[in-house]
Design an enzyme around this catalytic site. Structure first.
Site, PDB file in Angstrom:
ATOM      1  N   GLY A 203       5.262   3.353   2.055  1.00 30.29           N
ATOM      2  CA  GLY A 203       6.303   4.369   1.834  1.00 30.29           C
ATOM      3  C   GLY A 203       7.383   3.905   0.876  1.00 30.29           C
ATOM      4  O   GLY A 203       7.752   2.718   0.847  1.00 30.29           O
TER       5      GLY A 203
ATOM      6  N   ALA B  41       0.858  -1.186   0.000  1.00 26.14           N
ATOM      7  CA  ALA B  41       0.000   0.000   0.000  1.00 26.14           C
ATOM      8  C   ALA B  41       0.887   1.227   0.000  1.00 26.14           C
ATOM      9  O   ALA B  41       2.068   1.156   0.373  1.00 26.14           O
ATOM     10  CB  ALA B  41      -0.900   0.000   1.233  1.00 26.14           C
ATOM     11  N   LYS B  42       0.285   2.321  -0.399  1.00 26.01           N
ATOM     12  CA  LYS B  42       1.065   3.566  -0.472  1.00 26.01           C
ATOM     13  C   LYS B  42       1.675   3.910   0.879  1.00 26.01           C
ATOM     14  O   LYS B  42       2.774   4.436   0.959  1.00 26.01           O
ATOM     15  CB  LYS B  42       0.150   4.704  -0.943  1.00 26.01           C
ATOM     16  CG  LYS B  42       0.470   5.158  -2.329  1.00 26.01           C
ATOM     17  CD  LYS B  42       0.033   6.586  -2.561  1.00 26.01           C
ATOM     18  CE  LYS B  42       1.007   7.542  -1.934  1.00 26.01           C
ATOM     19  NZ  LYS B  42       0.595   8.930  -2.016  1.00 26.01           N
ATOM     20  N   ARG B  43       0.943   3.564   1.950  1.00 29.00           N
ATOM     21  CA  ARG B  43       1.448   3.933   3.281  1.00 29.00           C
ATOM     22  C   ARG B  43       2.719   3.161   3.650  1.00 29.00           C
ATOM     23  O   ARG B  43       3.385   3.506   4.610  1.00 29.00           O
ATOM     24  CB  ARG B  43       0.357   3.762   4.346  1.00 29.00           C
ATOM     25  CG  ARG B  43      -0.077   2.343   4.554  1.00 29.00           C
ATOM     26  CD  ARG B  43      -1.124   2.183   5.633  1.00 29.00           C
ATOM     27  NE  ARG B  43      -1.687   0.846   5.569  1.00 29.00           N
ATOM     28  CZ  ARG B  43      -2.616   0.463   4.711  1.00 29.00           C
ATOM     29  NH1 ARG B  43      -3.127   1.321   3.863  1.00 29.00           N
ATOM     30  NH2 ARG B  43      -3.056  -0.781   4.698  1.00 29.00           N
TER      31      ARG B  43
END
Ligand code: GLU
Length: 314
Positions: free
Chosen positions: A254, A250-252
């Site tokens: 990083g 996921a984008k989170r």
């Protein structure tokens, strides 16, 4: 179904068959999405197909996403044929398909709330993940009562089967659940499963390459294609990217979008190299380009396991 939009296209577009990438513009593409796009491109181009781009913007649109997604794909060197198609410009086509299903008695109004569905679906013996059929056989009186409650109904498919088999280039023949899935939501938005089937057929797409989180949707979509008199495409559901904990990337996490990787000093070419290495198409650190990857691409040798993405060192 006819293909009026294709009749006036230049000759160079009249190659048989097409693949596609169909992102939802709900945020930046991460390495997993970019890898799926690369695979869709490789599958299409290596089989002489056109490669089409479709933005699935019927919901969850984030400002600027579409532009960033397309420019990221271009920076990696991916190209596509013709204009980018946006689902939000194709509402009439979905309405037409829904009207045909309605006229054939293949749909019904559903007044259930999400909570009601969850409750009914958790009853013993209810097939996992299937709509429990609460509104399928309402009497006209019951329907009137529920209509007058003011809640706009969703429209569901009246499926005549409970499972359907699809052929997948990676997973082989897969039989999966078909339930009375939603064709049009209560707010009037055409549902993903309906739109995708209509679009793939209208665009002449006969090869669908996408993440294997959608494998379970393929039987519903292929079944619906048949009801609409359309030929279902060939599928290739490719493994997803996961983080070190094995959770879907996921984008989170990083450091996983092209912009973030560029900020960490990676060039788009290096990112292409990372993707190629993950697919067994390059060795670590090798400089690659798409022509080379196309040359090396062998669908039968693709990794079957999820790709574990480790954090990028600055
Ligand atoms: N729009 C979907 C997504 O971004 C993909 C749908 C598809 O490929 O059929 O997850």
């Amino acid at each position: 179904m006819s293909h009026p939009s294709r009749q006036n296209e230049p000759l160079s577009h009249q190659v048989e068959g097409a693949g596609r990438f169909a992102p939802s513009p709900s945020g930046d593409l991460h390495l997993g999405n970019l890898r799926t796009a690369l695979l869709a491109w490789l599958f299409a181009r290596s089989t002489g197909r056109r490669f089409l781009m479709r933005v699935e913007d019927l919901d969850r649109v984030r400002e600027g996403s579409r532009e960033r997604q397309l420019s990221d794909l271009t920076e990696l060197g991916l190209d596509w044929d013709g204009d980018v198609v946006s689902q939000s410009h194709r509402l009439l086509h979905y309405d037409n398909a829904i009207a045909r299903l309605r006229a054939a008695g293949l749909s019904y109004e559903c007044f259930c709330t999400r909570r009601e569905i969850l409750k009914a679906a958790s009853a013993p013996h209810a097939p996992q993940g299937a709509y429990p059929g609460t509104c399928r056989n309402l009497t006209p009186d019951e329907r009137e009562t529920r209509r007058s409650s003011g809640r706009p109904p969703a429209l569901r498919l009246r499926a005549a089967v409970t499972s359907f088999a699809v052929d997948d280039l990676i997973h082989g023949s897969c039989s999966g659940l078909v339930d009375d899935f939603v064709l049009r939501r209560g707010d009037g938005t055409p549902a993903y499963n309906l739109a995708v089937v209509v679009d793939d057929a209208d665009q002449g797409i006969d090869q669908v390459v996408r993440g294997d989180d959608l494998l379970s949707s393929a039987p519903r979509q292929a079944y619906l294609a048949g009801l609409l008199g359309l030929t279902a495409p060939t599928y290739a559901h490719v493994p997803l990217a996961v983080n070190e904990e094995g959770k879907r990337l996921a984008k989170r996490d990083g450091g996983v979008t092209l912009a973030e990787l560029k900020a960490l000093g990676r060039s788009p070419g290096q990112v292409l190299g990372i993707l190629a290495t993950s697919l067994g198409l390059a060795v670590q650190g090798e400089v690659v380009n798409l022509a080379l990857l196309l040359d090396r691409f062998e669908p039968g040798r693709l990794p079957r396991e999820p790709w574990v993405v480790r954090p990028s060192a600055p």
